[in-house]
Design an enzyme around this catalytic site. Structure first.
Site, PDB file in Angstrom:
ATOM      1  N   HIS A   5     -22.635 -23.463 -47.396  1.00  0.00           N
ATOM      2  CA  HIS A   5     -22.329 -22.032 -47.266  1.00  0.00           C
ATOM      3  C   HIS A   5     -22.806 -21.486 -45.923  1.00  0.00           C
ATOM      4  O   HIS A   5     -22.090 -20.741 -45.254  1.00  0.00           O
ATOM      5  CB  HIS A   5     -22.998 -21.268 -48.408  1.00  0.00           C
ATOM      6  CG  HIS A   5     -22.797 -19.786 -48.320  1.00  0.00           C
ATOM      7  ND1 HIS A   5     -21.605 -19.172 -48.646  1.00  0.00           N
ATOM      8  CD2 HIS A   5     -23.643 -18.790 -47.926  1.00  0.00           C
ATOM      9  CE1 HIS A   5     -21.713 -17.868 -48.466  1.00  0.00           C
ATOM     10  NE2 HIS A   5     -22.933 -17.611 -48.031  1.00  0.00           N
ATOM     11  N   GLU A   6     -24.021 -21.865 -45.518  1.00  0.00           N
ATOM     12  CA  GLU A   6     -24.585 -21.348 -44.273  1.00  0.00           C
ATOM     13  C   GLU A   6     -23.828 -21.868 -43.054  1.00  0.00           C
ATOM     14  O   GLU A   6     -23.705 -21.174 -42.050  1.00  0.00           O
ATOM     15  CB  GLU A   6     -26.061 -21.734 -44.167  1.00  0.00           C
ATOM     16  CG  GLU A   6     -26.967 -21.016 -45.155  1.00  0.00           C
ATOM     17  CD  GLU A   6     -27.080 -19.525 -44.877  1.00  0.00           C
ATOM     18  OE1 GLU A   6     -26.902 -19.111 -43.715  1.00  0.00           O
ATOM     19  OE2 GLU A   6     -27.319 -18.767 -45.828  1.00  0.00           O
ATOM     20  N   ARG A  61     -20.633 -22.682 -43.013  1.00  0.00           N
ATOM     21  CA  ARG A  61     -19.253 -22.208 -43.004  1.00  0.00           C
ATOM     22  C   ARG A  61     -19.086 -20.952 -42.149  1.00  0.00           C
ATOM     23  O   ARG A  61     -18.106 -20.823 -41.406  1.00  0.00           O
ATOM     24  CB  ARG A  61     -18.787 -21.945 -44.442  1.00  0.00           C
ATOM     25  CG  ARG A  61     -17.310 -21.580 -44.527  1.00  0.00           C
ATOM     26  CD  ARG A  61     -16.853 -21.412 -45.974  1.00  0.00           C
ATOM     27  NE  ARG A  61     -16.855 -22.699 -46.660  1.00  0.00           N
ATOM     28  CZ  ARG A  61     -17.623 -22.978 -47.702  1.00  0.00           C
ATOM     29  NH1 ARG A  61     -18.459 -22.076 -48.177  1.00  0.00           N
ATOM     30  NH2 ARG A  61     -17.562 -24.152 -48.283  1.00  0.00           N
ATOM     31  N   ARG A  87     -44.859 -13.739 -37.944  1.00  0.00           N
ATOM     32  CA  ARG A  87     -43.650 -13.078 -37.440  1.00  0.00           C
ATOM     33  C   ARG A  87     -42.840 -12.435 -38.563  1.00  0.00           C
ATOM     34  O   ARG A  87     -42.156 -11.439 -38.348  1.00  0.00           O
ATOM     35  CB  ARG A  87     -42.804 -14.070 -36.646  1.00  0.00           C
ATOM     36  CG  ARG A  87     -43.452 -14.485 -35.335  1.00  0.00           C
ATOM     37  CD  ARG A  87     -42.573 -15.382 -34.500  1.00  0.00           C
ATOM     38  NE  ARG A  87     -43.267 -15.829 -33.303  1.00  0.00           N
ATOM     39  CZ  ARG A  87     -43.425 -15.118 -32.193  1.00  0.00           C
ATOM     40  NH1 ARG A  87     -42.942 -13.886 -32.149  1.00  0.00           N
ATOM     41  NH2 ARG A  87     -44.084 -15.608 -31.166  1.00  0.00           N
ATOM     42  N   LEU A  95     -40.178 -19.593 -44.566  1.00  0.00           N
ATOM     43  CA  LEU A  95     -41.258 -19.730 -45.542  1.00  0.00           C
ATOM     44  C   LEU A  95     -41.191 -21.068 -46.274  1.00  0.00           C
ATOM     45  O   LEU A  95     -42.227 -21.601 -46.693  1.00  0.00           O
ATOM     46  CB  LEU A  95     -41.219 -18.573 -46.543  1.00  0.00           C
ATOM     47  CG  LEU A  95     -41.568 -17.197 -45.969  1.00  0.00           C
ATOM     48  CD1 LEU A  95     -41.485 -16.132 -47.055  1.00  0.00           C
ATOM     49  CD2 LEU A  95     -42.962 -17.202 -45.343  1.00  0.00           C
TER      50      LEU A  95
END
Length: 236
Positions: A30-31, A33, A142, A204
Site C-alpha cells: 500500500h505504501e 503504491r 523528533r 517508533l
C-alpha cells in the site's frame, strides 16, 4: 504436559509471526503504491507538456527520495527482526548522546515555533550499536517536536538510576487513545489523533526494535494535561 504446553506456545508464536508478516506485506504494498502512482503521473505529465519538464523533474526527485527513505527504513526493520549485528559496537556516554540529539532537535523546534528543554543527570557509559541507539533517540525526540502544539515545549530528561539509563520525552501534542498505546510501535501505524501522519509510521517501530536489541524497553503513556510521554530504558 510440559512438552505440549511448549508446543502450543511455539505454534501460537509462529501463527503471530505469519500474521504479522502478511500485514507487513500488505502495508508495504500500500505504501509503495502511492509514490509509484505519483511517479507515473509525473512522467505522463512531462510527456504531455514538455514546458513543465523542470517542475515535473522536481516532483519525480521528491517521490524517488520518499521511496528511498521508505526502503531504507524497511531494510532497517528487517535487519533488526532478523537479529543481524552489522552495526559497529562502541562505548559511548548515553547522556551526552541524548544531549547532542536534543540540541539538534531544539534548532528544528524553534524553526517551527516550538521549544525543547533538555535536562541531563548523571553519567551512563555503555557498549552499544551506536547507529541503532542514535536512531531510537532521534525518532522519539523528533516525534515529540513534531507533534507538540505550536507555542508549547517538549521536555527531554536523560537520567541514570539503578544501573539503568532512562530517556523521558514529554510533549504537549494530541496524545494517543489508551487502546493504541502499544499499537503505535507497530509498522505503518496511523492514529486518529494524527500520530504517524506525514511519515511512514516506521520510526517508533524501529525505535522499539533497536532498544530491544540492547536488552532495553520503550513504552508510551498519555501525559496529564494533554500530550504523550515516551520513555526509553537501557541497561548500563
Amino acid at each position: 504436559a510440559d512438552l505440549g504446553g511448549d508446543f502450543d506456545r511455539m505454534a501460537h508464536q509462529i501463527q503471530s509471526l505469519v500474521g504479522a508478516q502478511r500485514r507487513l506485506l500488505h502495508d508495504v504494498s500500500h505504501e509503495l503504491r502511492s509514490p509509484l502512482a505519483r511517479l507515473q503521473a509525473a512522467i505522463g505529465l512531462a510527456r504531455q507538456d514538455p514546458a513543465k519538464l523542470e517542475a515535473t523533474l522536481d516532483r519525480i526527485e521528491r517521490e524517488a527520495g520518499r521511496l528511498d527513505e521508505l526502503v531504507g527504513q524497511l531494510l532497517t526493520i528487517a535487519r533488526l527482526d532478523a537479529g543481524t549485528r552489522d552495526s559497529r559496537v562502541e562505548r559511548i556516554e548515553l547522556v551526552d548522546l541524548a544531549a547532542a540529539i536534543a540540541d539538534d532537535a531544539r534548532f528544528e523546534a524553534r524553526a517551527h515555533g516550538r521549544e525543547l528543554v533538555f535536562e541531563g543527570q548523571g553519567e551512563a557509559e555503555a557498549e552499544v550499536r551506536i547507529e541503532l541507539v542514535q536512531r531510537a533517540f532521534e525518532n522519539v525526540i523528533r516525534n515529540g517536536v513534531k507533534y507538540t502544539a505550536e507555542g508549547s515545549s517538549v521536555s527531554v530528561v536523560a537520567s541514570v538510576a539503578g544501573g539503568q539509563f532512562v530517556l523521558r520525552v514529554a510533549d504537549r501534542g494530541p496524545g494517543v487513545p489508551e487502546a493504541d498505546l502499544e499499537a503505535i510501535f507497530e509498522p505503518f501505524y496511523r492514529s486518529a489523533s494524527g500520530l504517524g501522519a506525514g511519515g511512514f509510521g516506521l520510526g517508533l517501530a524501529i525505535a522499539r526494535r533497536a532498544v530491544a536489541a540492547h536488552g532495553g524497553r520503550i513504552h508510551a503513556a498519555n501525559r496529564e494535561g494533554g500530550g504523550l510521554v515516551m520513555e526509553i530504558v537501557l541497561p548500563v
